[in-house]
Design an enzyme around this catalytic site. Structure first.
Site, mmCIF file in Angstrom:
data_model
loop_
_atom_site.group_PDB
_atom_site.id
_atom_site.type_symbol
_atom_site.label_atom_id
_atom_site.label_comp_id
_atom_site.label_asym_id
_atom_site.label_seq_id
_atom_site.Cartn_x
_atom_site.Cartn_y
_atom_site.Cartn_z
ATOM 1 N N LYS A 175 0.860 -1.173 0.000
ATOM 2 C CA LYS A 175 0.000 0.000 0.000
ATOM 3 C C LYS A 175 0.908 1.238 0.000
ATOM 4 O O LYS A 175 1.489 1.597 1.028
ATOM 5 C CB LYS A 175 -0.911 0.000 1.237
ATOM 6 C CG LYS A 175 -2.013 1.067 1.202
ATOM 7 C CD LYS A 175 -1.523 2.378 1.718
ATOM 8 C CE LYS A 175 -2.612 3.448 1.646
ATOM 9 N NZ LYS A 175 -2.081 4.779 1.331
ATOM 10 N N GLU A 250 9.195 2.198 11.160
ATOM 11 C CA GLU A 250 10.228 3.216 10.985
ATOM 12 C C GLU A 250 9.491 4.537 10.873
ATOM 13 O O GLU A 250 8.735 4.743 9.930
ATOM 14 C CB GLU A 250 11.074 2.923 9.747
ATOM 15 C CG GLU A 250 12.391 3.701 9.725
ATOM 16 C CD GLU A 250 12.192 5.157 9.345
ATOM 17 O OE1 GLU A 250 12.325 6.027 10.247
ATOM 18 O OE2 GLU A 250 11.883 5.430 8.190
ATOM 19 N N CYS A 284 13.212 11.278 6.762
ATOM 20 C CA CYS A 284 13.131 10.994 8.199
ATOM 21 C C CYS A 284 14.483 11.147 8.867
ATOM 22 O O CYS A 284 14.560 11.343 10.083
ATOM 23 C CB CYS A 284 12.567 9.608 8.432
ATOM 24 S SG CYS A 284 13.457 8.290 7.587
ATOM 25 N N GLU A 384 8.957 17.177 14.642
ATOM 26 C CA GLU A 384 9.441 16.946 13.279
ATOM 27 C C GLU A 384 8.754 17.910 12.314
ATOM 28 O O GLU A 384 7.528 17.942 12.223
ATOM 29 C CB GLU A 384 9.172 15.498 12.861
ATOM 30 C CG GLU A 384 9.777 15.142 11.518
ATOM 31 C CD GLU A 384 9.605 13.683 11.165
ATOM 32 O OE1 GLU A 384 10.549 13.087 10.624
ATOM 33 O OE2 GLU A 384 8.508 13.138 11.421
#
Length: 483
Positions: A175, A250, A284, A384
């Protein structure tokens, strides 16, 4: 008319039962529709999962070298299509041409790497305490893998999840993120052309809650690998844990680079600038915090501001120094953090504004941005941002630098720029990060070593890539045999 891309289920390209599609547009020019994808239903996803389950035993019985041959052939097909894959990635995600080409090559290399690993991954022989006995281990696939992948590395991350799963005999349902799903779809095309049996890999596009939710909760899915935000990852983990699925997460990062007085400041500027502004900060592992010793703070700040101001921004196909944000939503999020930082008292040294007019019209562009006078408890230093925004924090000594580096809920990647061996060794030991780099940028990974984070960056149970990727998708039997 833009191309309509279908789902891939049980070896066939099929439309969703919903009859609905969604558009994927070019971040550099949202009037450029790159393609239309299926807006899939839970039933579409269930069909794909059931196809994977039906194919699993037969695929697991295929000898490892033959599974490896298919991966190797898929890698060769992708290599032949590299220019096409690169342009697709640029147009749907916004990376510069150089960045996209590097990512496509990484996907190719991953396919080749796990093709060879498939040859000898089967178990070990161990000595027995009995003179008439034998002991060996036998590795077996876990089963059906649900793979939920992000938009920021739209071909490399699907490759590094799929390749070890297939090499070890698992089947999969992929997906991709809706912002950039076409690169992953073309990876599936390469596997299909290489002769992958029907049902071994299935590809379903649509909303995360519908498609991703089904992958996390369906009884026939045995293992889930997710890359994305920490908030969504927590939901995936909780959903998958209800029936004790094996889960690999992750997630986000707030990655620091520590700059010490022994560093070459020019080198430090290049390391931090590349890590902060490469891929438009949409990684990331991007460097979002420069933790700089007060002795070199002013020199570093002057250098990093000049780096940002000299960075050429433009459409990815023109191969500038930095491309656009992937979407209007991501751009707005970055602009929100620019405002938050200023309201908190950080000093905007450069950037922070959108770019428009000329080539920027219709695109999601923002200037590379540098903040100074950032304190560790500010939101800009804790949350973030996922954009080209660098916070510069000043510290008085090494111990404070490490404490500030660890002062977030994340622990993905961290680096230090120093020529002091004692500082380097201590940093490696003390920093809370799954990836630690010395005199290197926080971004960039080798494919044959483990990758993953600590704290809120990962569930810390499993790593990706290298042998760790193989271990995640396998279980072990220990066989005792008396002659």
């Amino acid at each position: 008319m833009p191309t309509e891309h279908e789902n891939y289920c049980n070896g066939e390209w099929v439309a969703s039962e919903s009859g609905e599609t969604f558009a994927v547009t070019n971040p550099a020019d949202e009037t450029d529709v790159v393609g239309r994808l299926q807006y899939s239903t839970e039933s579409d996803t269930t069909w794909a999962i059931e196809a994977a389950a039906d194919a699993q035993d037969e695929w697991a019985a295929v000898p490892g070298p033959e599974r490896g041959r298919i991966l190797r052939d898929a890698g060769s097909i992708a290599a032949d299509r590299k220019d096409e894959l690169t342009e697709t990635l640029v147009r749907e995600e916004g990376k510069t041409r150089s960045e996209a080409s590097g990512e496509v090559q990484r996907a190719i290399d991953i396919l080749f790497y796990y093709a060879e690993k498939a040859r000898d991954h089967g178990g070990d022989v161990k000595p027995s305490s009995s003179s008439s006995g034998e002991i060996r281990t036998k590795t077996e696939p876990v089963g059906v893998a649900g793979l939920i992948t992000p938009w920021n590395y739209p071909i490399a991350i699907p490759a590094w999840k799929l390749a070890p799963a297939l090499a070890t005999g698992n089947t999969a349902v992929v997906k991709p993120a809706s912002e950039a799903p076409i690169s992953a779809k073309k990876l599936i095309e390469c596997l299909d052309e290489a002769g992958l049996p029907p049902g071994v890999v299935n590809f379903v596009t649509g909303s995360g809650s519908t498609v991703g939710g089904a992958l996390a909760t369906h009884d026939a899915v045995d293992v889930v690998s997710f890359t994305g935000s920490s908030g969504t990852g927590d939901i995936v983990y909780q959903d998958a844990a209800d029936d004790q699925k094996r889960v690999q997460l992750e997630m986000g990062g707030k990655n620091p680079t520590v700059v010490m007085p022994s560093a070459d400041v020019d080198d430090a500027v290049d390391i931090v600038g590349s890590g902060a502004f490469g891929t438009t900060g949409q990684s990331c592992t991007a460097c979002s915090r420069a933790i700089v010793h007060e002795a070199v703070r002013d020199e570093f700040l002057t250098g990093i501001v000049a780096y940002a101001e000299n960075l050429d921004v433009g459409p990815g196909l023109d191969d500038p120094g930095m491309g656009p944000h992937v979407s209007e939503g991501e751009l707005e999020s970055t602009l929100d953090y620019v405002e938050i930082a200023q309201n908190e008292g950080a000093t905007l040294e450069t950037g922070g504004s959108t770019l428009d007019g000329g080539v920027f019209d219709g695109g999601h562009y923002v200037e590379p941005t540098v903040f100074a006078d950032v304190e560790s408890d500010m939101r800009i230093a804790q949350e973030e941002v996922f954009g080209p925004v660098l916070s510069v924090l000043t510290v008085g000594d090494f111990e404070e630098a490490v404490a500030v580096a660890n002062d977030t809920k994340y622990g993905l990647s961290a680096s230090i720029v120093s020529e002091n061996a004692n500082e380097i060794d201590a940093f490696v030991d003390e920093v809370d990060a799954g990836v630690v780099k010395v005199n290197e940028k926080t971004t960039g990974l080798e494919l044959h070593v483990p990758f993953g984070g600590m704290k809120a960056s990962s569930n810390e149970l499993y790593r990706e890539q290298g042998d760790a990727g193989l271990e995640f998708y396998t279980t072990t039997k220990t066989v005792y045999r008396n002659r």
